[in-house]
Design an enzyme around this catalytic site. Structure first.
Site, PDB file in Angstrom:
ATOM      1  N   ARG A  54       0.818  -1.218   0.000  1.00 15.45           N
ATOM      2  CA  ARG A  54       0.000   0.000   0.000  1.00 15.45           C
ATOM      3  C   ARG A  54       0.846   1.259   0.000  1.00 15.45           C
ATOM      4  O   ARG A  54       0.486   2.246  -0.642  1.00 15.45           O
ATOM      5  CB  ARG A  54      -0.929  -0.001   1.211  1.00 15.45           C
ATOM      6  CG  ARG A  54      -2.091  -0.945   1.003  1.00 15.45           C
ATOM      7  CD  ARG A  54      -3.089  -0.817   2.112  1.00 15.45           C
ATOM      8  NE  ARG A  54      -4.261  -1.624   1.840  1.00 15.45           N
ATOM      9  CZ  ARG A  54      -5.004  -2.185   2.783  1.00 15.45           C
ATOM     10  NH1 ARG A  54      -4.697  -2.021   4.065  1.00 15.45           N
ATOM     11  NH2 ARG A  54      -6.056  -2.895   2.456  1.00 15.45           N
ATOM     12  N   LYS A 215     -18.293 -15.687   1.102  1.00 11.69           N
ATOM     13  CA  LYS A 215     -19.727 -15.546   1.369  1.00 11.69           C
ATOM     14  C   LYS A 215     -20.490 -14.971   0.192  1.00 11.69           C
ATOM     15  O   LYS A 215     -20.172 -13.888  -0.285  1.00 11.69           O
ATOM     16  CB  LYS A 215     -19.932 -14.620   2.555  1.00 11.69           C
ATOM     17  CG  LYS A 215     -19.602 -15.236   3.885  1.00 11.69           C
ATOM     18  CD  LYS A 215     -19.819 -14.165   4.891  1.00 11.69           C
ATOM     19  CE  LYS A 215     -19.979 -14.644   6.294  1.00 11.69           C
ATOM     20  NZ  LYS A 215     -20.014 -13.436   7.150  1.00 11.69           N
ATOM     21  N   GLY A 365      -9.281  -7.983  -1.103  1.00 13.42           N
ATOM     22  CA  GLY A 365      -8.086  -8.229  -0.299  1.00 13.42           C
ATOM     23  C   GLY A 365      -7.490  -9.607  -0.524  1.00 13.42           C
ATOM     24  O   GLY A 365      -6.295  -9.750  -0.800  1.00 13.42           O
ATOM     25  N   GLY A 388     -12.995  -3.528  -0.057  1.00 12.58           N
ATOM     26  CA  GLY A 388     -14.397  -3.142   0.082  1.00 12.58           C
ATOM     27  C   GLY A 388     -14.781  -2.001  -0.849  1.00 12.58           C
ATOM     28  O   GLY A 388     -15.868  -1.996  -1.438  1.00 12.58           O
TER      29      GLY A 388
HETATM   30  P1  ADP Z   1     -11.824 -11.067  -1.312  1.00 16.31           P
HETATM   31  O1  ADP Z   1     -11.119 -10.601  -0.074  1.00 16.31           O
HETATM   32  O2  ADP Z   1     -10.897 -11.202  -2.477  1.00 16.31           O
HETATM   33  O3  ADP Z   1     -13.035 -10.249  -1.626  1.00 16.31           O
HETATM   34  P2  ADP Z   1     -13.328 -13.040   0.154  1.00 16.31           P
HETATM   35  O4  ADP Z   1     -12.953 -12.350   1.410  1.00 16.31           O
HETATM   36  O5  ADP Z   1     -14.723 -12.969  -0.295  1.00 16.31           O
HETATM   37  O6  ADP Z   1     -12.355 -12.563  -1.046  1.00 16.31           O
HETATM   38  O7  ADP Z   1     -13.004 -14.589   0.261  1.00 16.31           O
HETATM   39  C1  ADP Z   1     -11.718 -15.085   0.510  1.00 16.31           C
HETATM   40  C2  ADP Z   1     -11.760 -16.338   1.323  1.00 16.31           C
HETATM   41  O8  ADP Z   1     -12.648 -17.292   0.762  1.00 16.31           O
HETATM   42  C3  ADP Z   1     -10.410 -17.003   1.402  1.00 16.31           C
HETATM   43  O9  ADP Z   1      -9.948 -16.959   2.729  1.00 16.31           O
HETATM   44  C4  ADP Z   1     -10.671 -18.433   0.934  1.00 16.31           C
HETATM   45  O10 ADP Z   1     -10.008 -19.403   1.742  1.00 16.31           O
HETATM   46  C5  ADP Z   1     -12.165 -18.565   1.112  1.00 16.31           C
HETATM   47  N1  ADP Z   1     -12.724 -19.606   0.259  1.00 16.31           N
HETATM   48  C6  ADP Z   1     -12.675 -19.691  -1.078  1.00 16.31           C
HETATM   49  N2  ADP Z   1     -13.273 -20.806  -1.499  1.00 16.31           N
HETATM   50  C7  ADP Z   1     -13.699 -21.469  -0.416  1.00 16.31           C
HETATM   51  C8  ADP Z   1     -14.387 -22.688  -0.183  1.00 16.31           C
HETATM   52  N3  ADP Z   1     -14.744 -23.481  -1.207  1.00 16.31           N
HETATM   53  N4  ADP Z   1     -14.686 -23.044   1.095  1.00 16.31           N
HETATM   54  C9  ADP Z   1     -14.318 -22.248   2.112  1.00 16.31           C
HETATM   55  N5  ADP Z   1     -13.671 -21.077   1.973  1.00 16.31           N
HETATM   56  C10 ADP Z   1     -13.368 -20.699   0.722  1.00 16.31           C
HETATM   57 MG    MG Z   2     -11.580 -10.887   2.027  1.00 16.74          MG
END
Ligand code: ADP
Ligand code: MG
Length: 410
Positions: A54, A215, A365, A388
């Site tokens: 960053r 999620k 992230g 976010g």
């Molecule tokens: P970002 O930060 O890129 O927006 P998220 O926070 O939504 O992404 O999701 C990231 C997390 O999702 C990671 O820690 C990863 O381990 C988890 N994840 C991805 N696929 C699965 C899965 N099939 N089951 C459980 N966790 C998962």
């Molecule tokens: Mg995340």
């Protein structure tokens, strides 16, 4: 379904706002005291900055100001102190990083506002940069307190916002102060908005969006927005299991959000052929390293297992779409990339994105962490610093920190 342009007309977001923001390039900054809101919210351990990404991303703006004879006064938050000084979150490690890497003197102050800061700035010879203390040491920061904002504004002649990652927060250093001083976007802010807009407005087609992560509830609005602009939406990550359950498949103990089954089913219906789900997944008994795992077809998912990654056939299928794409937006890992056994899906998709000649933007992230872990950050078009913030932007929400910056004069 409403089109994205309809939404813009209806004021969900003002069309084109973003790229037309007045920029630091539009201003004569020579000799000016410039308050720069940066995102130095970096991980710190034992007084050391553990990941300087960053900070690195704000260097163009800092160098730009220094080269033009401005006097940059930097301010950021770090961590989540509770509106009071907390040594654990002091900016000193960042000051040390800057001293070592910026090549100019760094005057670190132990406060962000008040008589001591004013005095120090009066005495400052104007060489190098000033780094103010953590903005969240003040309760006025997150409350966007006008008095705190006024104290900050009194320190400078111009305000530069280079903290896209915090643009979704209506805080004093983001919004309050921008209303009190001539305000412009910094180079990183400019770049972030330019890239996201390139994706969202008149993208070169085909436009392929990839969404994964944990999620589905976090990302329903993002999925909805992307369905309006993209030609194809590839879904992976844990969230695909909510889609599968909505379609009536067995999902075992995979991460499914039952509360959102109905909404997910509705999206599947509305999306038609645009939405592409995995055909195979990696299933294991538990989320642990060295747990035996198997690749299974989605319609043969074993009841006792949890799905932790997309399978090789899915990677191949997704890669086909990605190879043909002219524009790509990616948010959310395809699997539990933190564990090697479940990282192949994310790696396969990342490699496909890196190989494609498309305009590509990665936000989120964990997605960015995954790309970096794979060493592919230099091969993917644009890596957004806004987790976010970039998602809210794609959702079409107005970001307070973007909204508050004035438009370029015609
Ligand atoms: P970002 O930060 O890129 O927006 P998220 O926070 O939504 O992404 O999701 C990231 C997390 O999702 C990671 O820690 C990863 O381990 C988890 N994840 C991805 N696929 C699965 C899965 N099939 N089951 C459980 N966790 C998962
Ligand atoms: Mg995340």
């Amino acid at each position: 379904m409403r089109t994205y342009e309809d939404r813009l007309r209806n004021g969900v977001r003002n069309a084109g706002d973003a790229v037309n923001k007045r920029s630091v390039r539009d201003f004569d900054v020579r000799g000016k005291k410039v308050l720069v809101r940066v995102d130095f919210n970096v991980p710190v351990k034992n007084g050391r900055v553990m990941d300087d990404t960053r900070i690195m991303r704000t260097l163009p703006t800092i160098h730009y100001l220094l080269q033009r004879g401005a006097r940059p006064i930097l301010i950021s938050h770090l961590g989540r102190p509770k509106g009071a000084p907390d040594l654990e979150y002091a900016m000193d490690p960042v000051a040390r990083w800057l001293e070592k890497n910026l090549g100019v003197p760094v005057l670190k102050l132990d406060k962000a506002v008040g008589p001591e800061v004013e005095k120090a700035l009066d005495k400052w010879d104007g060489e190098g940069v000033v780094l103010l203390e953590n903005s969240r040491f003040y309760p006025g920061e997150t409350k966007n307190d006008p008095e705190f904002a006024a104290q900050l504004a009194s320190l400078a002649d111009l305000y530069v916002d280079d903290a896209f990652g915090v643009a979704h927060r209506a805080h004093a250093t983001i919004v309050g102060v921008a209303k009190l001083l001539p305000a412009v976007a910094g180079l990183l802010m400019d770049e972030e908005l330019e890239h996201l807009d390139k994706v969202l407005h008149n993208p070169k087609r085909p436009f392929v969006a990839i969404v994964g992560g944990s999620k589905v509830s976090d990302k329903l609005r993002v999925i909805e927005s992307l369905l309006e602009v993209a030609d194809t939406l590839l879904i992976g990550g844990a969230m695909c299991f909510t889609f599968f359950k909505a379609e009536g498949f067995e999902t075992g103990s995979s991460l499914v959000e039952d509360k959102y089954l109905e909404e997910t089913a509705r999206l599947i219906g509305e999306a038609g052929g645009k939405l592409v789900l995995p055909v195979d997944v990696v299933a294991a008994e538990k989320l642990e390293e060295n747990t035996p795992s198997q690749v299974v077809r989605v319609e043969e998912f074993p009841a006792g297992s949890m799905g932790l990654d997309i399978g090789p056939q899915t990677v191949e299928k997704f890669s086909g779409y990605i190879a043909d794409a002219k524009t790509i937006f990616w948010n959310g890992p395809m699997g539990v990339f933190e564990i090697d056994a479940f990282s192949e899906g994310t790696e396969g998709v990342a490699r496909a994105v890196a190989k494609s000649g498309a305009v590509s933007v990665v936000g989120g992230g964990d997605s960015v962490a995954a790309v970096r872990k794979l060493g592919l950050e230099n091969y993917i078009g644009f890596i957004s610093t806004g987790g976010g913030a970039s998602l809210e932007y794609v959702e079409g929400k107005e970001l307070p920190g973007v909204e508050v910056l004035p438009e370029k004069e015609a």
